[in-house]
Motif scaffolding. Sequence first.
Motif, PDB file in Angstrom:
ATOM      1  N   ILE A  50      54.248  72.775  71.774  1.00 36.87           N
ATOM      2  CA  ILE A  50      55.096  71.741  72.356  1.00 36.87           C
ATOM      3  C   ILE A  50      54.385  70.395  72.240  1.00 36.87           C
ATOM      4  CG2 ILE A  50      56.159  73.328  74.018  1.00 36.87           C
ATOM      5  CD1 ILE A  50      54.416  71.832  76.174  1.00 36.87           C
TER       6      ILE A  50
ATOM      7  N   THR B 120      59.724  70.830  71.034  1.00 39.68           N
ATOM      8  CA  THR B 120      59.227  72.185  70.778  1.00 39.68           C
ATOM      9  C   THR B 120      59.206  72.451  69.287  1.00 39.68           C
ATOM     10  OG1 THR B 120      60.338  72.842  72.834  1.00 39.68           O
ATOM     11  CG2 THR B 120      59.488  74.595  71.431  1.00 39.68           C
TER      12      THR B 120
ATOM     13  N   PRO C  11      59.802  73.965  65.748  1.00 43.00           N
ATOM     14  CA  PRO C  11      60.981  74.709  65.280  1.00 43.00           C
ATOM     15  C   PRO C  11      60.768  76.215  65.224  1.00 43.00           C
ATOM     16  CG  PRO C  11      60.628  72.744  63.935  1.00 43.00           C
ATOM     17  CD  PRO C  11      59.432  72.860  64.847  1.00 43.00           C
ATOM     18  N   SER C  12      59.601  76.664  64.764  1.00 41.57           N
ATOM     19  CA  SER C  12      59.380  78.106  64.656  1.00 41.57           C
ATOM     20  C   SER C  12      59.298  78.760  66.035  1.00 41.57           C
ATOM     21  CB  SER C  12      58.096  78.392  63.874  1.00 41.57           C
ATOM     22  OG  SER C  12      56.964  77.881  64.547  1.00 41.57           O
TER      23      SER C  12
ATOM     24  N   THR D 297      65.482  79.848  72.426  1.00 41.98           N
ATOM     25  CA  THR D 297      65.980  78.842  73.364  1.00 41.98           C
ATOM     26  C   THR D 297      65.023  77.664  73.363  1.00 41.98           C
ATOM     27  OG1 THR D 297      66.700  78.454  75.651  1.00 41.98           O
ATOM     28  CG2 THR D 297      64.732  79.797  75.332  1.00 41.98           C
ATOM     29  N   ASN D 298      65.431  76.578  73.981  1.00 41.36           N
ATOM     30  CA  ASN D 298      64.572  75.412  74.108  1.00 41.36           C
ATOM     31  C   ASN D 298      63.795  75.473  75.416  1.00 41.36           C
ATOM     32  OD1 ASN D 298      65.396  74.079  71.705  1.00 41.36           O
ATOM     33  ND2 ASN D 298      67.256  73.386  72.729  1.00 41.36           N
ATOM     34  N   LEU D 299      62.517  75.091  75.356  1.00 35.57           N
ATOM     35  CA  LEU D 299      61.752  74.945  76.586  1.00 35.57           C
ATOM     36  C   LEU D 299      62.216  73.690  77.310  1.00 35.57           C
ATOM     37  CD1 LEU D 299      58.162  75.826  75.310  1.00 35.57           C
ATOM     38  CD2 LEU D 299      59.824  77.325  76.414  1.00 35.57           C
ATOM     39  N   GLU D 300      62.102  73.693  78.612  1.00 36.25           N
ATOM     40  CA  GLU D 300      62.594  72.573  79.408  1.00 36.25           C
ATOM     41  C   GLU D 300      61.483  72.014  80.290  1.00 36.25           C
ATOM     42  OE1 GLU D 300      65.896  73.917  81.657  1.00 36.25           O
ATOM     43  OE2 GLU D 300      67.219  74.199  79.920  1.00 36.25           O
TER      44      GLU D 300
ATOM     45  N   VAL E 118      57.291  80.503  78.392  1.00 38.29           N
ATOM     46  CA  VAL E 118      57.208  81.371  77.209  1.00 38.29           C
ATOM     47  C   VAL E 118      56.862  82.793  77.617  1.00 38.29           C
ATOM     48  CG1 VAL E 118      55.945  81.796  75.061  1.00 38.29           C
ATOM     49  CG2 VAL E 118      56.619  79.465  75.659  1.00 38.29           C
TER      50      VAL E 118
ATOM     51  N   ASN F 284      60.958  77.595  68.726  1.00 44.93           N
ATOM     52  CA  ASN F 284      62.360  77.638  69.164  1.00 44.93           C
ATOM     53  C   ASN F 284      63.069  78.849  68.593  1.00 44.93           C
ATOM     54  OD1 ASN F 284      62.634  75.498  70.911  1.00 44.93           O
ATOM     55  ND2 ASN F 284      63.214  74.030  69.344  1.00 44.93           N
ATOM     56  N   GLN F 285      62.841  79.094  67.305  1.00 47.10           N
ATOM     57  CA  GLN F 285      63.491  80.231  66.654  1.00 47.10           C
ATOM     58  C   GLN F 285      62.985  81.545  67.226  1.00 47.10           C
ATOM     59  OE1 GLN F 285      62.839  80.363  62.430  1.00 47.10           O
ATOM     60  NE2 GLN F 285      64.420  81.893  62.076  1.00 47.10           N
TER      61      GLN F 285
END
Length: 384
Positions: free
Chosen positions: A201, A220, A222-223, A230-233, A259, A225-226
């Motif tokens: 991140i 975040t 891309p890998s 989901t996206n971290l917040e 995570v 996220n994949q």
Amino acid sequence: MKLLECRLIPTVDLAWGLEFTFPVECKYTKQCICAREIELVQLSTGKPALEKRLNIAIDDRFKLKIPVTDQFMTWEVLLNCSLPNCPPDFDLNDIDFYYSLTLDSMEDLLPSLNEWDHRKDKALINVISELRSAYLKYQVERLDTIDNRCAYDYTSLINESRIPADQVEVFIDNNTVHFLIKPDMNLPLILPTEVSEEYIILLAVRYGAHGSVRTTSLLTAPSVNQLIGTNLELPRTIKTDESLSEYADFVARSAENQVVTIFLNRQKKRKDFIFEMLKWLGHSVLSYDAQEYQSASFFVMKDEFVCILEVRIPSLFPQRAPQYRLMSVHSSGEDGKPLMQFLHMPYSETWDVPTMVDQALNVITTKHIPEFRDYCMSVFQIPN
């Protein structure tokens, strides 16, 4: 940042053009904490008359959008197509930066420019990389003249946290100051080895005029996220009286917890799926993954035909469906390997685990095993 690789090539009449194979054939090199790519926004020539006379493109001048923090800055690169030995010129649209340079500092900061040789591999890449680093260093030096709050936050971040200076980028755009920070993360036991990003991140911090407002956002990889689906917040924004070093550490720990929680929840889902399969086929189980719960195999039978059912549960289950295949215990193909058949199964991630297993076993038993039996028999059918 990923830098494009280009090289000078000779053209007729000893003129020189720039072979610029962007974006299809360019080669990239990561140079900073953010892996965004340079963007080519304009190609032109300094020799329009020669270009017209030769009827070829002489693209010896071009503009690039260079990623810096979570922003872009536009630079113009100017090469002399007739004199390739001359180092390139740059227009960074920042005259104060040029005034800050001296001959001694340029020798230290821009060695590739001082030793320019267009025949060297990555000659232009190295100059752009060094110039970008020098410009970012200049941005940090400006903090004291822009706002005391920004300068204090930067100093506390470097001195009070475990984040080294090369993991923090600063960019001043008019009255707005941008920080991009790579927090100190520790997730080697959670993220698999195929995650190749150099960061997990990045924390972006933006200061309004006179440092009065600090807004934050999370970038975040891309890998990642994949991988997590989901996206971290951000759990919360930075407090008014909170130091940036404290907040960066809080964001890192929060992201780690997010995570870990996501991976543990996915592992529990996979475990539930494996155990539901064992509930129905436990009497004929051959093996199953008792650590990550990502695979299992069973003997299955229909009308005295026996074969092996293999199940693989992906890391992103239940967002991604399990994979099934049947494998013969008797028949093999010409290559000597057992005959096998991959199965297309009905599936919805909205189903609960018992429904997923019930639907799968019903279709496998009533449809796929008979079809696989017929396939195995047809391969070894004895001709009349």
